[in-house]
Design a protein around this motif. Structure first.
Motif, PDB file in Angstrom:
ATOM      1  N   LYS A   1      -0.788   3.175   3.843  1.00  0.00           N
ATOM      2  CA  LYS A   1      -0.744   2.351   4.622  1.00  0.00           C
ATOM      3  C   LYS A   1       0.409   1.105   4.351  1.00  0.00           C
ATOM      4  O   LYS A   1       0.441   0.103   4.936  1.00  0.00           O
ATOM      5  N   GLY A   2       1.317   1.613   3.499  1.00  0.00           N
ATOM      6  CA  GLY A   2       2.337   0.742   3.050  1.00  0.00           C
ATOM      7  C   GLY A   2       2.422   0.387   1.462  1.00  0.00           C
ATOM      8  O   GLY A   2       1.856   1.212   0.629  1.00  0.00           O
TER       9      GLY A   2
ATOM     10  N   LYS B   1       7.286 -10.705   9.626  1.00  0.00           N
ATOM     11  CA  LYS B   1       8.102 -10.281  10.885  1.00  0.00           C
ATOM     12  C   LYS B   1       6.796  -9.309  11.363  1.00  0.00           C
ATOM     13  O   LYS B   1       5.909  -8.500  10.738  1.00  0.00           O
ATOM     14  N   PHE B   2       6.703  -9.145  12.815  1.00  0.00           N
ATOM     15  CA  PHE B   2       5.816  -8.484  13.410  1.00  0.00           C
ATOM     16  C   PHE B   2       6.393  -7.268  14.136  1.00  0.00           C
ATOM     17  O   PHE B   2       7.474  -7.451  14.753  1.00  0.00           O
TER      18      PHE B   2
ATOM     19  N   ILE C   1       7.858 -11.009  -3.948  1.00  0.00           N
ATOM     20  CA  ILE C   1       6.930 -10.044  -3.555  1.00  0.00           C
ATOM     21  C   ILE C   1       7.373  -9.609  -1.741  1.00  0.00           C
ATOM     22  O   ILE C   1       7.376 -10.387  -1.088  1.00  0.00           O
ATOM     23  N   GLU C   2       7.630  -8.348  -2.070  1.00  0.00           N
ATOM     24  CA  GLU C   2       7.933  -7.851  -0.823  1.00  0.00           C
ATOM     25  C   GLU C   2       6.621  -6.770  -0.352  1.00  0.00           C
ATOM     26  O   GLU C   2       6.266  -5.839  -1.079  1.00  0.00           O
TER      27      GLU C   2
ATOM     28  N   VAL D   1       1.272  -7.512  11.814  1.00  0.00           N
ATOM     29  CA  VAL D   1       2.225  -7.872  10.746  1.00  0.00           C
ATOM     30  C   VAL D   1       3.002  -6.425  10.260  1.00  0.00           C
ATOM     31  O   VAL D   1       2.354  -5.659   9.886  1.00  0.00           O
ATOM     32  N   HIS D   2       4.364  -6.519  10.011  1.00  0.00           N
ATOM     33  CA  HIS D   2       4.932  -5.368   9.776  1.00  0.00           C
ATOM     34  C   HIS D   2       5.404  -5.774   8.328  1.00  0.00           C
ATOM     35  O   HIS D   2       5.330  -5.053   7.321  1.00  0.00           O
ATOM     36  N   THR D   3       6.090  -6.733   7.978  1.00  0.00           N
ATOM     37  CA  THR D   3       6.690  -6.988   6.455  1.00  0.00           C
ATOM     38  C   THR D   3       6.276  -8.327   6.268  1.00  0.00           C
ATOM     39  O   THR D   3       6.502  -9.402   7.174  1.00  0.00           O
TER      40      THR D   3
END
Length: 311
Positions: free
Chosen positions: A290-291, A218-219, A305-306, A224-226
């Motif tokens: 950064k995540g 998803k963007f 993997i998430e 790219v977000h996820t």
């Protein structure tokens, strides 16, 4: 150490073993952090979410003698000195912070205890039976004793997991961090499928999912977000590897241990109490906030993997 089991209980359990095959499991569960809730009984905490983590910790044993002894001790405790426990006063503590879930074939029972295993508790009666001679504590082996002695709340406060650069998330060797959709298709790989969903929450939202093999992306406006990578029993026509610091879907749990000794220090995180040794996860953060990447484990392998990228 001697285990005493009434004959009627022994033959009852033995009968189950003959009919259904031998199965024994003792799950010792304890409150690991009292902050943020005022529930007196550990079972009430478990009902909020029966998962291993910041509130509850658990270990599992297949010791048959321990299982029989716990069942017998629960019955014997009725003969001990009895005192009231008031679990309806909203105290910010847990008067019943321990429970043992015992399964012997199809027989199942739960034994509740006070801190330090000093009393056996009947929550329905709001009563504790004082274990004056320490019989319950005496049943525990070295590992279980250590489990109850640990200061999990203190450990969680100071614990630091491992971290890796966000650029370590790669598709066929190319970093995904900061990649926008058009640039992604131009520089990395064309998407095979695009799915659009409408979500009616705080107004209409249109969410697009972009798929490449078993990878869902998803963007957002920043790129790219996820990313979710799923283990699938299917051989795709074109091999595309998504890796996180060299790890990928299907790798063994042992590889995680080697790469991330701090992030994998607490086992079974997120596991259900009914399935303690399966379906849990480990989390690794990206440097500079950064995540993160979450590795979900099933059957001792990385099953999913998430990945989430943040500013």
């Amino acid at each position: 150490m001697k285990y005493i089991l009434p004959l009627f209980l022994f033959f009852t359990v033995l009968g189950h073993a003959q009919n259904y095959g031998s199965f024994t499991k003792v799950t010792a569960v304890r409150v690991s952090n009292y902050n943020g809730f005022n529930l007196c009984n550990i079972s009430a905490i478990a009902k909020q979410g029966p998962f291993i983590g910041a509130k509850l910790q658990a270990v599992q044993s297949d010791d048959e003698q321990l299982a029989y002894a716990l069942i017998a001790l629960k019955k014997e405790a009725r003969q001990w000195e009895k005192k009231a426990i008031h679990c309806d006063e909203g105290v910010y503590n847990s008067a019943i912070p321990i429970m043992y879930i015992v399964q012997v074939n199809r027989y199942r029972d739960t034994i509740f205890a006070t801190a330090g295993n000093r009393s056996v508790v009947d929550p329905a009666e709001q009563a504790e039976y004082i274990d004056a001679t320490g019989k319950l504590q005496g049943l525990l082996d070295e590992n279980l004793c250590f489990f109850f002695e640990r200061n999990y709340a203190g450990e969680f406060t100071t614990h630091q997991g491992d971290s890796i650069p966000a650029t370590a998330v790669q598709l066929n060797g190319k970093s995904l961090y900061g990649q926008k959709r058009k640039g992604f298709e131009k520089n990395i790989e064309m998407f095979q499928t695009v799915r659009t969903d409408s979500v009616f929450a705080d107004g209409l939202q249109v969410i697009k999912e972009y798929w490449i093999n078993n990878y869902k992306l998803k963007f957002d406006a920043k790129g790219v977000h996820t990313i979710n990578a799923y283990l699938m029993d299917y051989r795709f026509p074109k091999k595309i590897d998504l890796t996180v610091n060299g790890l990928q879907i299907g790798d063994t749990e042992e590889k995680l241990y080697a790469l991330y000794p701090c992030s994998t220090e607490y086992k079974n995180w997120g596991a259900n109490l009914n399935d303690l040794n399966n379906n849990y996860y480990y989390e690794v953060h990206f440097t500079d906030q950064k995540g993160y990447a979450i590795f979900y484990i099933r059957n001792s392998k990385i099953n999913e993997i998430e990945i989430a990228f943040m500013e």
